[in-house]
Scaffold this motif. Structure first.
Motif: not given
Length: 94
Positions: A4, A6, A8, A50, A53-54, A57-58, A66, A68
């Motif tokens: 994923v 991210v 940001d 960021g 957000e990360a 998600i995790k 992840i 980033p």
């Protein structure tokens, strides 16, 4: 494992998530004064968005990897060309 990206403000190198995934600086995209999109290495989150957000998600999907990528610099979201370059990078390399 699912990756994923991210897009940001990056990831804080001192965060719990950074320590968990072994993060020590990532990549970022920005436009220079001439409008040329540049990629820089070793960047980290300096505003926290960021990282938040990360981390969410995790937490929701613990098995994802992840990636980033900072596209927010100095508190501002970069321009459309920056986002397009970033998405091309993700498509080609991640």
């Amino acid at each position: 494992m699912v990756k994923v990206a991210v897009l940001d403000s990056g990831l804080d190198i001192n965060s719990k998530l950074s320590k968990e995934i072994g993060f020590n600086g990532g990549i970022g995209f920005y436009e220079d004064e001439d409008g040329t999109v540049m990629m820089e290495e070793g960047v980290y989150d300096d505003i926290g968005h960021g990282t938040a957000e990360a981390s969410l998600i995790k937490k929701m999907c613990p098995l994802v990897e992840i990636i980033p990528i900072r596209i927010i610099k100095d508190g501002y979201v970069e321009k459309t060309n920056t986002l397009i370059s970033c998405l091309k990078y993700v498509y080609e390399y991640e």
